[in-house]
Design a protein around this motif. Structure first.
Motif, PDB file in Angstrom:
ATOM      1  N   SER B 357      31.182  36.588  51.878  1.00 30.78           N
ATOM      2  CA  SER B 357      31.641  37.894  52.330  1.00 30.78           C
ATOM      3  C   SER B 357      33.021  37.690  52.951  1.00 30.78           C
ATOM      4  N   MET B 358      34.074  37.963  52.189  1.00 31.64           N
ATOM      5  CA  MET B 358      35.418  37.597  52.641  1.00 31.64           C
ATOM      6  C   MET B 358      36.484  38.384  51.860  1.00 31.64           C
ATOM      7  N   HIS B 359      37.378  39.047  52.555  1.00 34.24           N
ATOM      8  CA  HIS B 359      38.477  39.719  51.858  1.00 34.24           C
ATOM      9  C   HIS B 359      39.347  38.672  51.167  1.00 34.24           C
ATOM     10  N   HIS B 360      39.892  39.027  50.037  1.00 32.49           N
ATOM     11  CA  HIS B 360      40.607  38.005  49.270  1.00 32.49           C
ATOM     12  C   HIS B 360      41.490  38.621  48.196  1.00 32.49           C
ATOM     13  N   ALA B 361      42.449  37.812  47.747  1.00 38.69           N
ATOM     14  CA  ALA B 361      43.209  38.101  46.522  1.00 38.69           C
ATOM     15  C   ALA B 361      43.311  36.766  45.786  1.00 38.69           C
ATOM     16  N   PHE B 362      43.461  36.832  44.484  1.00 38.98           N
ATOM     17  CA  PHE B 362      43.631  35.596  43.708  1.00 38.98           C
ATOM     18  C   PHE B 362      45.095  35.453  43.324  1.00 38.98           C
ATOM     19  N   LEU B 363      45.598  34.250  43.489  1.00 45.30           N
ATOM     20  CA  LEU B 363      46.964  33.956  43.054  1.00 45.30           C
ATOM     21  C   LEU B 363      46.884  33.028  41.843  1.00 45.30           C
ATOM     22  N   LEU B 364      47.392  33.521  40.738  1.00 46.64           N
ATOM     23  CA  LEU B 364      47.359  32.740  39.490  1.00 46.64           C
ATOM     24  C   LEU B 364      48.758  32.185  39.244  1.00 46.64           C
ATOM     25  N   ARG B 365      48.846  30.869  39.082  1.00 50.28           N
ATOM     26  CA  ARG B 365      50.147  30.249  38.809  1.00 50.28           C
ATOM     27  C   ARG B 365      50.070  29.446  37.521  1.00 50.28           C
ATOM     28  N   LYS B 366      50.930  29.812  36.592  1.00 50.12           N
ATOM     29  CA  LYS B 366      50.929  29.123  35.289  1.00 50.12           C
ATOM     30  C   LYS B 366      52.155  28.205  35.236  1.00 50.12           C
ATOM     31  N   LYS B 367      51.886  26.949  35.036  1.00 51.07           N
ATOM     32  CA  LYS B 367      52.978  25.973  35.062  1.00 51.07           C
ATOM     33  C   LYS B 367      52.570  24.737  34.255  1.00 51.07           C
ATOM     34  N   ASN B 368      53.466  24.212  33.497  1.00 52.87           N
ATOM     35  CA  ASN B 368      53.239  22.952  32.770  1.00 52.87           C
ATOM     36  C   ASN B 368      51.922  22.952  31.972  1.00 52.87           C
ATOM     37  N   GLY B 369      51.664  24.014  31.277  1.00 55.32           N
ATOM     38  CA  GLY B 369      50.508  24.034  30.377  1.00 55.32           C
ATOM     39  C   GLY B 369      49.160  24.187  31.036  1.00 55.32           C
ATOM     40  N   SER B 370      49.130  24.443  32.318  1.00 51.63           N
ATOM     41  CA  SER B 370      47.833  24.710  32.953  1.00 51.63           C
ATOM     42  C   SER B 370      47.968  25.916  33.897  1.00 51.63           C
ATOM     43  N   ILE B 371      46.835  26.455  34.272  1.00 51.15           N
ATOM     44  CA  ILE B 371      46.845  27.587  35.198  1.00 51.15           C
ATOM     45  C   ILE B 371      46.084  27.196  36.458  1.00 51.15           C
ATOM     46  N   LYS B 372      46.753  27.383  37.569  1.00 52.94           N
ATOM     47  CA  LYS B 372      46.089  27.126  38.853  1.00 52.94           C
ATOM     48  C   LYS B 372      45.764  28.486  39.472  1.00 52.94           C
ATOM     49  N   VAL B 373      44.518  28.627  39.887  1.00 52.27           N
ATOM     50  CA  VAL B 373      44.129  29.865  40.565  1.00 52.27           C
ATOM     51  C   VAL B 373      43.707  29.505  41.983  1.00 52.27           C
ATOM     52  N   SER B 374      44.316  30.182  42.942  1.00 52.14           N
ATOM     53  CA  SER B 374      43.914  29.926  44.325  1.00 52.14           C
ATOM     54  C   SER B 374      43.369  31.204  44.941  1.00 52.14           C
ATOM     55  N   VAL B 375      42.470  31.018  45.882  1.00 49.02           N
ATOM     56  CA  VAL B 375      41.878  32.157  46.594  1.00 49.02           C
ATOM     57  C   VAL B 375      42.621  32.304  47.911  1.00 49.02           C
ATOM     58  N   GLU B 376      43.256  33.454  48.083  1.00 48.37           N
ATOM     59  CA  GLU B 376      44.067  33.684  49.287  1.00 48.37           C
ATOM     60  C   GLU B 376      43.351  34.680  50.195  1.00 48.37           C
ATOM     61  N   VAL B 377      43.227  34.305  51.433  1.00 49.66           N
ATOM     62  CA  VAL B 377      42.495  35.156  52.384  1.00 49.66           C
ATOM     63  C   VAL B 377      43.429  35.524  53.543  1.00 49.66           C
ATOM     64  N   PRO B 378      43.161  36.649  54.191  1.00 50.66           N
ATOM     65  CA  PRO B 378      44.049  37.040  55.296  1.00 50.66           C
ATOM     66  C   PRO B 378      43.911  36.087  56.486  1.00 50.66           C
ATOM     67  N   ASP B 379      44.903  36.107  57.353  1.00 51.53           N
ATOM     68  CA  ASP B 379      44.895  35.296  58.581  1.00 51.53           C
ATOM     69  C   ASP B 379      44.815  33.806  58.322  1.00 51.53           C
ATOM     70  N   SER B 380      45.289  33.373  57.171  1.00 49.25           N
ATOM     71  CA  SER B 380      45.317  31.935  56.921  1.00 49.25           C
ATOM     72  C   SER B 380      46.475  31.620  55.977  1.00 49.25           C
ATOM     73  N   ASN B 381      47.208  30.586  56.297  1.00 49.08           N
ATOM     74  CA  ASN B 381      48.303  30.200  55.419  1.00 49.08           C
ATOM     75  C   ASN B 381      47.838  29.254  54.327  1.00 49.08           C
ATOM     76  N   LYS B 382      46.597  28.777  54.485  1.00 51.70           N
ATOM     77  CA  LYS B 382      46.051  27.863  53.485  1.00 51.70           C
ATOM     78  C   LYS B 382      45.183  28.631  52.508  1.00 51.70           C
ATOM     79  N   SER B 383      45.182  28.167  51.253  1.00 53.01           N
ATOM     80  CA  SER B 383      44.292  28.783  50.273  1.00 53.01           C
ATOM     81  C   SER B 383      42.863  28.415  50.613  1.00 53.01           C
ATOM     82  N   PHE B 384      41.956  29.353  50.411  1.00 53.34           N
ATOM     83  CA  PHE B 384      40.541  29.082  50.685  1.00 53.34           C
ATOM     84  C   PHE B 384      39.961  28.141  49.635  1.00 53.34           C
ATOM     85  N   ASP B 385      40.462  28.261  48.408  1.00 57.97           N
ATOM     86  CA  ASP B 385      39.950  27.443  47.310  1.00 57.97           C
ATOM     87  C   ASP B 385      41.032  27.370  46.230  1.00 57.97           C
TER      88      ASP B 385
END
Lengths: 251, 394
Positions: B357-385
């Motif tokens: 149970s957590m507010h979130h947005a996904f950040l998708l970054r495509k670079k060098n032939g792969s896609i990295k998806v990170s889970v971004e949550v409020p009140d934190s500068n670090k990705s949750f996952d």
């Protein structure tokens, strides 16, 4: 006497399945009752879940108590009303404005035994089923995508190919027209067993489409729709009983 | 004196913003070359004499800058609320570029805004934001919009927000849309960068016509709101769970997946009602779209609707399969109150899957032939996952 007991047992069995389906739904996925208090009223989620669960369990308790006093069937009807009413309030699906009318058979079904007179029993079920047919018919004419997919899938199961969406939309439109027509005819020719029999058949068939379409996930939706065919069956039994010269209240 | 100055400053800024209310940029199929700049008008007569000037990759005050002027605009009357939408079509834009623009009327001129177009080169870095469900809670919605603004500042390669539906609670109420559009202004950065928007319809966008008007799906020829957005070789397949899953849409989906798969695109479906939900019962997508996703090997899927954060284990044919499985991400945390997803203990959330149970947005970054998806949550500068997807060999 024997048939009275049997009919009463059938009614209670149908009602039990209807309540259990809603109860499982409440515990497994939650309903719009909880969603309303959680999302709209700002309650804590635990409290809103607790409220709908207590309400669901109460329905089972009222069910048990109704063997003692049939007036306990009234809060069961209120329970089903609340589920439909909060669906209407929460919205977010096709035909949500019509949901209370479309669900009227489910809402009034528990009231079957509340009335002493067979005439009232018949009327309450008849109005409920007719409303369900008429408002489902309106939704079909408006092109409810749920009905469209049920039709397309059923067609594909029978004929091994998908019909075009345009054709399916037209067919569903005319199915809607026929639903409205049959719903109205049932209110006019309320002693006609063929019309009421058709309501029972169509109510059963459309409920059965849910498990056919969704597989295991369609079992609960099937049982939620038990009144769509159980109510017409009870109406037929009432009609037969009312025709009897030595008529006494059936239950 | 200072108070009067502040008051005058505030008043002047209000008058500029009032003229260009709910300013936003929309992108549909071709975010490399096309965008729509849209704002709301209280009265149709305010549209008169409006024009947009834009430049590519250079601010307008720079030397030798080429300035393009658009005087053609369209105005439409909204179905509800008595307002009007004014739209400028920016076509033939340069890919992978920054578009600076200003809007003016005979009386007012806007600030200099900018946004980015998508690259065409598949090796160019690219980023997108994903999220859904911002209804019911305006305060939290603003928190998430602020978070997305920060993400845009930190990751300038972000092109757009791909939304998964359920922006508001009641799609028939203009007052809710108005609030949502106001809240979206929070995503505009301090240097006036706008986060373009790629729309998908959720079940609470009940008024189809109004939704299509607001996001110009009617004019784009996407009335049924299913379409592909091409971000270089990444195809976002936007689907509509509010309409028939088996009719035209399924036919279109199959032919689209077949085509994209044969051309080697990354394929990422995005739709509202989940096939593998964290909270509710599965939608029709599970039975009628998932087999197509598996047949053509989509890379991963974005879903919304459940109001919880989720990442499923890779699923194939109703089982966990680490080779062929598809990961379903979601499901709706851009402001709506988050539900406790513990109900049911579903098998597909076993490791590496989870649900919270957590507010979130996904950040998708495509670079060098792969896609990295990170889970971004409020009140934190670090990705949750964070997770990395390699291109499948279909």
């Amino acid at each position: 006497m024997q048939s009275k007991k049997m009919i009463k047992s059938i009614f209670y069995a149908f009602l039990f399945f209807q309540i259990m389906a809603s109860l499982i739904n409440i515990f497994k996925y939650g309903t719009d009752i909880g969603s309303y208090f959680f999302l709209t009223r700002g309650w804590a989620e635990d409290s809103s879940l607790l409220l709908e669960r207590v309400w669901g369990v109460s329905a089972i308790a009222f069910f048990a108590l109704s063997f003692w006093k049939r007036q306990f069937l009234i809060p069961i009807s209120l329970f089903f009303f609340s589920i439909s009413f909060f669906k209407y309030v929460q919205g977010g699906f096709f035909g949500s404005d019509l949901v209370v009318y479309a669900h009227l058979a489910r809402i009034v079904f528990p009231l079957f035994l509340v009335f002493k007179s067979d005439i009232y029993k018949k009327w309450v079920l008849l109005i409920g089923v007719a409303s369900t047919f008429i408002f489902h018919g309106i939704e079909a004419m408006m092109g409810n995508p749920e009905f469209l997919d049920l039709f397309i899938y059923f067609y594909s199961v029978i004929f091994k190919s998908f019909p075009s969406e345009q054709l399916s939309t037209q067919i569903i439109y005319w199915v809607g027209v026929s639903d409205i027509l049959v719903g109205v005819l049932a209110l006019i020719f309320r002693k006609n067993i063929f019309i009421i029999g058709y309501l029972a058949f169509w109510g059963f068939f459309t409920a059965l489409l849910r498990p056919i379409f969704y597989g295991q996930d369609g079992i609960i939706p099937f049982f939620e729709r038990v009144p769509h065919f159980a109510a017409p069956i009870l109406i037929i039994l009432l009609i037969k009983n009312l025709k009897n010269r030595n008529h006494r209240s059936l239950l | 004196m200072r108070t009067i100055f502040t008051f005058v400053l505030l008043l002047s800024s209000f008058s500029v913003m009032a003229e260009f209310k709910h300013l936003r940029v929309l992108m549909h199929s071709d975010p490399s070359h096309k965008a729509m700049v849209v704002y709301t008008l209280d009265k149709k007569k305010y549209a008169k004499g409006s024009e947009l000037v834009y430049s590519i990759n250079q601010k307008m005050d720079e030397k030798d800058v080429k300035i393009n002027k658009i005087t053609k605009y369209s105005v439409k009357s909204l179905k509800r609320g008595g307002k009007y939408l004014l739209k400028f079509d920016l076509n033939n834009l340069k890919e992978n570029s920054t578009v600076y623009f200003k809007i003016s009327t005979p009386n007012k001129t806007s600030k200099l805004y900018h946004f980015k177009t998508a690259p065409k080169d598949k090796n160019a870095p690219l980023a997108l934001l994903f999220g859904g469900d911002s209804r019911s809670d305006s305060a939290q919605r603003r928190v998430m919009n602020k978070k997305m603004k920060e993400l845009v500042v930190q990751n300038p390669e972000i092109i757009a927000l791909v939304f998964g539906g359920d922006m508001i609670e009641n799609g028939m109420k203009w007052s809710q849309w108005e609030k949502w559009l106001e809240d979206y202004q929070v995503t505009i950065t301090d240097d006036n960068r706008i986060l373009p928007f790629v729309p998908v319809r959720g079940n609470h966008e009940t008024d189809r016509k109004l939704f299509n008007q607001l996001f110009f799906m009617d004019e784009a020829g996407f009335e049924d709101v299913y379409y592909v957005s091409y971000f270089s070789d990444l195809a976002i397949i936007n689907l509509n769970t509010n309409i028939s899953h088996l009719g035209k849409q399924r036919k279109w989906l199959e032919s689209t997946l077949k085509d994209l798969s044969s051309k080697g695109y990354w394929m990422v479906p995005n739709y509202h009602r989940p096939a593998y939900p964290a909270v509710k019962s599965p939608g029709k997508a599970k039975k009628h779209w998932v087999p197509l996703f598996e047949k053509y090997g989509v890379d991963f899927v974005f879903e919304s609707d459940g109001h919880a954060l989720k990442r499923t284990a890779p699923i194939f044919n109703g089982e966990i399969n680490h080779q062929k499985g598809i990961v379903y991400l979601g499901e709706g945390g851009l402001g709506v109150r988050q539900r406790n997803p513990d109900r049911g203990n579903k098998w597909y959330f076993q490791s590496p899957g989870y649900t919270y149970s957590m507010h979130h947005a996904f950040l998708l970054r495509k670079k060098n032939g792969s896609i990295k998806v990170s889970v971004e949550v409020p009140d934190s500068n670090k990705s949750f996952d964070q997770m990395t997807f390699e291109k499948r060999n279909n």
